[in-house]
Every structure is written in C-alpha cells, then in structure tokens.
Design a protein around this motif. Structure first.
Motif, PDB file in Angstrom:
ATOM      1  N   GLU A  11       0.886  -1.227   0.035  1.00  0.00           N
ATOM      2  CA  GLU A  11       0.104   0.041  -0.018  1.00  0.00           C
ATOM      3  C   GLU A  11       0.939   1.169   0.135  1.00  0.00           C
ATOM      4  OE1 GLU A  11      -2.188   1.869   3.524  1.00  0.00           O
ATOM      5  OE2 GLU A  11      -3.611   0.364   2.628  1.00  0.00           O
ATOM      6  N   ARG A  12       0.759   1.962  -0.984  1.00  0.00           N
ATOM      7  CA  ARG A  12       1.767   3.274  -1.158  1.00  0.00           C
ATOM      8  C   ARG A  12       0.996   4.430  -1.102  1.00  0.00           C
ATOM      9  NH1 ARG A  12       6.778   3.113  -3.177  1.00  0.00           N
ATOM     10  NH2 ARG A  12       6.411   1.034  -4.100  1.00  0.00           N
ATOM     11  N   TRP A  13       1.645   5.299  -0.255  1.00  0.00           N
ATOM     12  CA  TRP A  13       0.902   6.776  -0.117  1.00  0.00           C
ATOM     13  C   TRP A  13       1.664   7.480  -0.758  1.00  0.00           C
ATOM     14  CZ3 TRP A  13      -3.915   7.799   2.003  1.00  0.00           C
ATOM     15  CH2 TRP A  13      -4.669   6.708   2.407  1.00  0.00           C
ATOM     16  N   GLN A  14       1.364   8.670  -1.556  1.00  0.00           N
ATOM     17  CA  GLN A  14       2.046   9.920  -1.782  1.00  0.00           C
ATOM     18  C   GLN A  14       1.041  10.712  -2.208  1.00  0.00           C
ATOM     19  OE1 GLN A  14       4.367   8.829  -5.678  1.00  0.00           O
ATOM     20  NE2 GLN A  14       5.050  10.937  -5.560  1.00  0.00           N
ATOM     21  N   ASP A  15       1.564  12.293  -1.629  1.00  0.00           N
ATOM     22  CA  ASP A  15       0.735  13.317  -1.472  1.00  0.00           C
ATOM     23  C   ASP A  15      -0.891  13.118  -1.187  1.00  0.00           C
ATOM     24  OD1 ASP A  15       2.994  14.754  -2.585  1.00  0.00           O
ATOM     25  OD2 ASP A  15       2.297  14.074  -4.669  1.00  0.00           O
ATOM     26  N   GLY A  16      -0.937  12.222  -0.084  1.00  0.00           N
ATOM     27  CA  GLY A  16      -2.077  11.738   0.458  1.00  0.00           C
ATOM     28  C   GLY A  16      -3.155  11.098  -0.392  1.00  0.00           C
ATOM     29  N   GLN A  17      -2.573  10.383  -1.494  1.00  0.00           N
ATOM     30  CA  GLN A  17      -3.293   9.490  -2.221  1.00  0.00           C
ATOM     31  C   GLN A  17      -2.691   7.980  -1.986  1.00  0.00           C
ATOM     32  OE1 GLN A  17      -5.854  10.341  -4.166  1.00  0.00           O
ATOM     33  NE2 GLN A  17      -5.479  12.459  -3.248  1.00  0.00           N
ATOM     34  N   ARG A  18      -3.738   7.037  -1.971  1.00  0.00           N
ATOM     35  CA  ARG A  18      -3.214   5.701  -1.914  1.00  0.00           C
ATOM     36  C   ARG A  18      -3.375   4.681  -2.993  1.00  0.00           C
ATOM     37  NH1 ARG A  18      -6.816   1.358  -0.929  1.00  0.00           N
ATOM     38  NH2 ARG A  18      -5.952  -0.558   0.429  1.00  0.00           N
ATOM     39  N   SER A  19      -2.567   3.925  -3.281  1.00  0.00           N
ATOM     40  CA  SER A  19      -2.323   3.213  -4.401  1.00  0.00           C
ATOM     41  C   SER A  19      -1.964   1.626  -4.073  1.00  0.00           C
ATOM     42  CB  SER A  19      -1.717   3.764  -5.539  1.00  0.00           C
ATOM     43  OG  SER A  19      -0.505   3.778  -5.002  1.00  0.00           O
ATOM     44  N   ILE A  20      -2.028   0.646  -4.589  1.00  0.00           N
ATOM     45  CA  ILE A  20      -1.695  -0.637  -4.359  1.00  0.00           C
ATOM     46  C   ILE A  20      -0.846  -0.992  -5.464  1.00  0.00           C
ATOM     47  CG2 ILE A  20      -2.551  -2.849  -3.958  1.00  0.00           C
ATOM     48  CD1 ILE A  20      -3.302  -1.202  -1.774  1.00  0.00           C
ATOM     49  N   GLN A  21       0.409  -1.267  -5.162  1.00  0.00           N
ATOM     50  CA  GLN A  21       1.362  -1.329  -6.303  1.00  0.00           C
ATOM     51  C   GLN A  21       2.035  -2.849  -5.839  1.00  0.00           C
ATOM     52  OE1 GLN A  21       3.802   1.778  -6.726  1.00  0.00           O
ATOM     53  NE2 GLN A  21       2.008   3.392  -6.884  1.00  0.00           N
ATOM     54  N   LEU A  22       2.791  -3.277  -6.985  1.00  0.00           N
ATOM     55  CA  LEU A  22       3.638  -4.388  -6.843  1.00  0.00           C
ATOM     56  C   LEU A  22       5.082  -3.865  -6.413  1.00  0.00           C
ATOM     57  CD1 LEU A  22       3.949  -7.451  -6.964  1.00  0.00           C
ATOM     58  CD2 LEU A  22       4.452  -7.170  -9.188  1.00  0.00           C
ATOM     59  N   ASP A  23       5.775  -4.378  -5.258  1.00  0.00           N
ATOM     60  CA  ASP A  23       6.861  -3.655  -5.219  1.00  0.00           C
ATOM     61  C   ASP A  23       8.048  -4.731  -5.124  1.00  0.00           C
ATOM     62  OD1 ASP A  23       8.848  -1.965  -4.523  1.00  0.00           O
ATOM     63  OD2 ASP A  23       8.107  -1.675  -2.388  1.00  0.00           O
ATOM     64  N   TYR A  24       9.228  -4.592  -5.152  1.00  0.00           N
ATOM     65  CA  TYR A  24      10.440  -5.349  -5.229  1.00  0.00           C
ATOM     66  C   TYR A  24      11.047  -5.281  -3.873  1.00  0.00           C
ATOM     67  CZ  TYR A  24       9.240  -5.627 -10.107  1.00  0.00           C
ATOM     68  OH  TYR A  24       8.569  -6.058 -11.263  1.00  0.00           O
ATOM     69  N   ILE A  25      11.441  -6.221  -3.132  1.00  0.00           N
ATOM     70  CA  ILE A  25      12.063  -6.333  -2.012  1.00  0.00           C
ATOM     71  C   ILE A  25      13.272  -7.107  -1.789  1.00  0.00           C
ATOM     72  CG2 ILE A  25      11.883  -6.685   0.541  1.00  0.00           C
ATOM     73  CD1 ILE A  25       9.565  -4.761  -0.741  1.00  0.00           C
ATOM     74  N   ALA A  26      14.372  -6.660  -1.499  1.00  0.00           N
ATOM     75  CA  ALA A  26      15.754  -7.345  -1.489  1.00  0.00           C
ATOM     76  C   ALA A  26      15.712  -8.220  -0.461  1.00  0.00           C
ATOM     77  CB  ALA A  26      16.914  -6.297  -1.238  1.00  0.00           C
ATOM     78  N   GLU A  27      16.209  -9.435  -0.958  1.00  0.00           N
ATOM     79  CA  GLU A  27      16.270 -10.697   0.070  1.00  0.00           C
ATOM     80  C   GLU A  27      17.750 -10.620   0.794  1.00  0.00           C
ATOM     81  OE1 GLU A  27      14.472 -12.554   1.569  1.00  0.00           O
ATOM     82  OE2 GLU A  27      13.043 -13.169   0.366  1.00  0.00           O
ATOM     83  N   GLU A  28      17.894 -11.199   2.031  1.00  0.00           N
ATOM     84  CA  GLU A  28      19.018 -11.249   2.691  1.00  0.00           C
ATOM     85  C   GLU A  28      18.917 -12.717   3.442  1.00  0.00           C
ATOM     86  OE1 GLU A  28      19.522  -8.578   5.955  1.00  0.00           O
ATOM     87  OE2 GLU A  28      17.560  -8.561   6.555  1.00  0.00           O
ATOM     88  N   VAL A  29      19.915 -13.604   3.149  1.00  0.00           N
ATOM     89  CA  VAL A  29      19.729 -14.945   3.259  1.00  0.00           C
ATOM     90  C   VAL A  29      20.909 -15.343   4.404  1.00  0.00           C
ATOM     91  CG1 VAL A  29      20.185 -17.287   2.619  1.00  0.00           C
ATOM     92  CG2 VAL A  29      18.883 -15.370   1.060  1.00  0.00           C
ATOM     93  N   PRO A  30      20.869 -16.109   5.330  1.00  0.00           N
ATOM     94  CA  PRO A  30      22.146 -16.451   5.958  1.00  0.00           C
ATOM     95  C   PRO A  30      22.940 -17.417   5.124  1.00  0.00           C
ATOM     96  CG  PRO A  30      19.876 -17.127   7.168  1.00  0.00           C
ATOM     97  CD  PRO A  30      19.705 -16.824   5.841  1.00  0.00           C
ATOM     98  N   VAL A  31      24.195 -16.964   5.105  1.00  0.00           N
ATOM     99  CA  VAL A  31      25.165 -17.791   4.251  1.00  0.00           C
ATOM    100  C   VAL A  31      26.328 -18.293   5.231  1.00  0.00           C
ATOM    101  CG1 VAL A  31      26.893 -17.578   2.695  1.00  0.00           C
ATOM    102  CG2 VAL A  31      24.840 -16.513   2.246  1.00  0.00           C
ATOM    103  N   SER A  32      26.385 -19.623   5.537  1.00  0.00           N
ATOM    104  CA  SER A  32      27.570 -20.041   6.409  1.00  0.00           C
ATOM    105  C   SER A  32      28.511 -20.489   5.758  1.00  0.00           C
ATOM    106  CB  SER A  32      26.802 -21.410   6.894  1.00  0.00           C
ATOM    107  OG  SER A  32      27.767 -21.926   7.856  1.00  0.00           O
ATOM    108  N   LEU A  33      29.622 -19.983   6.232  1.00  0.00           N
ATOM    109  CA  LEU A  33      31.037 -20.291   5.413  1.00  0.00           C
ATOM    110  C   LEU A  33      31.814 -21.313   6.330  1.00  0.00           C
ATOM    111  CD1 LEU A  33      32.599 -16.668   4.636  1.00  0.00           C
ATOM    112  CD2 LEU A  33      31.138 -18.189   3.129  1.00  0.00           C
ATOM    113  N   ILE A  34      32.025 -22.492   5.738  1.00  0.00           N
ATOM    114  CA  ILE A  34      32.759 -23.462   6.612  1.00  0.00           C
ATOM    115  C   ILE A  34      33.921 -24.060   5.823  1.00  0.00           C
ATOM    116  CG2 ILE A  34      32.083 -25.950   7.052  1.00  0.00           C
ATOM    117  CD1 ILE A  34      29.232 -25.412   6.699  1.00  0.00           C
ATOM    118  N   TYR A  35      34.957 -23.939   6.844  1.00  0.00           N
ATOM    119  CA  TYR A  35      36.218 -24.128   6.265  1.00  0.00           C
ATOM    120  C   TYR A  35      36.819 -25.576   6.810  1.00  0.00           C
ATOM    121  CZ  TYR A  35      36.751 -19.078   5.302  1.00  0.00           C
ATOM    122  OH  TYR A  35      36.461 -18.042   4.464  1.00  0.00           O
ATOM    123  N   ASN A  36      37.023 -26.378   5.896  1.00  0.00           N
ATOM    124  CA  ASN A  36      37.500 -27.628   6.145  1.00  0.00           C
ATOM    125  C   ASN A  36      36.598 -28.604   7.202  1.00  0.00           C
ATOM    126  OD1 ASN A  36      39.591 -26.574   4.799  1.00  0.00           O
ATOM    127  ND2 ASN A  36      41.411 -27.400   6.139  1.00  0.00           N
ATOM    128  N   GLY A  37      35.524 -28.320   7.005  1.00  0.00           N
ATOM    129  CA  GLY A  37      34.183 -28.915   7.808  1.00  0.00           C
ATOM    130  C   GLY A  37      33.946 -28.484   8.892  1.00  0.00           C
TER     131      GLY A  37
END
Length: 284
Positions: free
Chosen positions: A26-52
């Motif tokens: 739900e996006r608001w701009q200048d007091g006006q409401r609109s429903i839009q499709l947005d793009y959201i960056a993902e963050e993922v747990p990345v495990s670095l495993i050295y020699n097991g």
C-alpha cells in the motif's frame, strides 16, 4: 519501472535463492493511496564452513557467493593468496546457504586458533572477533603510483546507478565498484551488506587477475574502518565512499597509505588522506 524485465533477467538467483521478492504494498504519496507491486531485496543466512568447521554465518544477498567466499577469506586474513582457496562449493539448504571451503591445513589451524564462530549481521564488520588484536588488524603499507583525475572519479560516480541492477529494483542494497582511469567502471557487485559487496568485488578482482595498482574502488556507503582495512589488505590504494568516513578509518588509511575520499557525490568530494593520487583542474 522501465526495463524491469531486463533487470530481473540479469538477477537470476544462485542455486534457487532469489535476490529479491515481489510483494503487494500500500503506497501513499501526496495523500493518495495506491496498491502496487514492489520489489524487496532478500537477505539470506550464508554459512562459511572451512575444512568442515563452521566459521561464521553472514546475512547476505544470495549472489556471487564463490566470489564472496574468496574475498572474505582474503580480507579476513584466513588465506594469503587466492590459490590457497583450494575449493569452494555452494549448497542450497532449506534455511539458508552453505559454502564449503577447503584451505591448506596450516591456514585452517591458524584460523581455528582465532576462535571466530558467530553470526554476522548484515551491517557487521567485526562480528565474531574475540580479541582487540584480532579486531583491529594493521594491513601492510600499500605502495602504488596510481594517479587519477577528479574527472575519473566523477565518471565512476556517474556510472554507479546504471550498474546497480538490484538496487534499481529494490532501493535497499549497497554496491562496491572497480573503476580504472580512462575506462570508468569495469565491474560492480551488490549486497545488502556493504562489507559483503566489497568482499564480492575483491573476490572477482582476484579470480580475474586484475592489476590492483591500476584502479580504484567506489562504495555506496560510509567509509568505516573495515572497508579501509579490506581495501588495504589486498593492496588497493584508493577508496572513495559516497558518505562519510569514521575517525578510525581515516587513521588506518593514513597509516596504510590508502587515499581515502568521502562525500563523493556528483562533482564534489572530500579528500582525507594521501591527496597526491588525485589531481584536480587548475583554477586560474
């Protein structure tokens, strides 16, 4: 947004983990409401495993992870040369991503003695450091005859936005770019974490055998101590950030021989250390 299809095609996920998601908002701009499709960056747990052995879990954008692992291993001093990363295998798990790394036994033993084995937040630079000596590491002094003009810096800054494909969609990720005088931006890496973006870029530079004395780095973040430390640790002599540096970053840059630029935006910038590498037009 213009060229969304082309941008999304270029952001294919590593091993099935998307770098962004779509969400109805739900996006608001200048007091006006609109429903839009947005793009959201993902963050993922990345495990670095050295020699097991699990070493650290970082929250990161799930792209260019082999480059990230190489860059992180080098800038954290786990390995000394790219060749010491003997193998890197990326595995998709239900709750995140594992990167299984193989390094020489002597490097593994030194790494294990440091005791870093914690979760790193997205903005984390020193998470998991167990001692002050481990946290504040002094890199070798950088020797470089690199000279670039203010126009070279402006050209790189101007080219940042068009290279930031994920940020064009989401507006929430950092970037680290490698630029060469007279050529502009050669490569750029993005991530939700500024340290991760820089490690990815350094990993790319090392994998492709780039001459690190011929170019400079531009980052879309503040210039913290860790950003200077990572830059200096691989022998790069010039770091420009679009935001401010910290006092510790300035001191380290001065001691390490790195030219540090802050507030680099448009045609303005502030030079904090080693100004001899940046030339400016003479004003009559």
């Amino acid at each position: 947004m213009a060229n969304d299809a082309a941008i999304m095609h270029s952001l294919a996920a590593d091993l099935g983990w998307p770098s962004y998601q779509q969400s109805t908002v739900e996006r608001w701009q200048d007091g006006q409401r609109s429903i839009q499709l947005d793009y959201i960056a993902e963050e993922v747990p990345v495990s670095l495993i050295y020699n097991g052995m699990p070493h650290v879990v970082m929250l990161a954008s799930p792209t260019n992870l082999e480059e990230f692992a190489l860059g992180f291993s080098l800038t954290e001093g786990i390995i000394k040369t790219p060749q010491e990363l003997l193998s890197a295998r990326v595995y998709n798990r239900s709750n995140g991503i594992e990167v299984q790394l193989k390094i020489p036994d002597e490097r593994f033993q030194c790494m294990a003695d440091k005791g870093r084995n914690l979760t790193g937040r997205t903005g984390c630079g020193l998470c998991g450091a167990s001692t002050l000596k481990q946290a504040i590491r002094q890199p070798d002094h950088v020797s470089s005859r690199l000279i670039l003009s203010a126009m070279d810096l402006f050209t790189a800054l101007k080219g940042l936005q068009q290279h930031q494909k994920l940020n064009q969609l989401t507006g929430s990720v950092h970037a680290a770019a490698w630029a060469v005088p007279g050529k502009g931006i050669i490569q750029l890496r993005e991530d939700v974490g500024r340290h991760n973006a820089l490690d990815k870029l350094i990993g790319w530079l090392m994998r492709h055998g780039e001459n690190l004395s011929e170019g400079f780095i531009v980052v879309t973040s503040r210039a913290s101590y860790e950003m200077v430390q990572k830059t200096a640790s691989v022998g790069i002599s010039f770091l420009a950030a679009i935001s401010a540096p910290t006092g510790l970053a300035i001191r380290l840059a001065d001691e390490a021989g790195v030219t540090l630029i802050g507030f680099a935006r448009g045609d303005q910038h502030v030079v904090y250390t080693h100004p001899q590498r940046l030339t400016h037009p003479t004003i009559l």
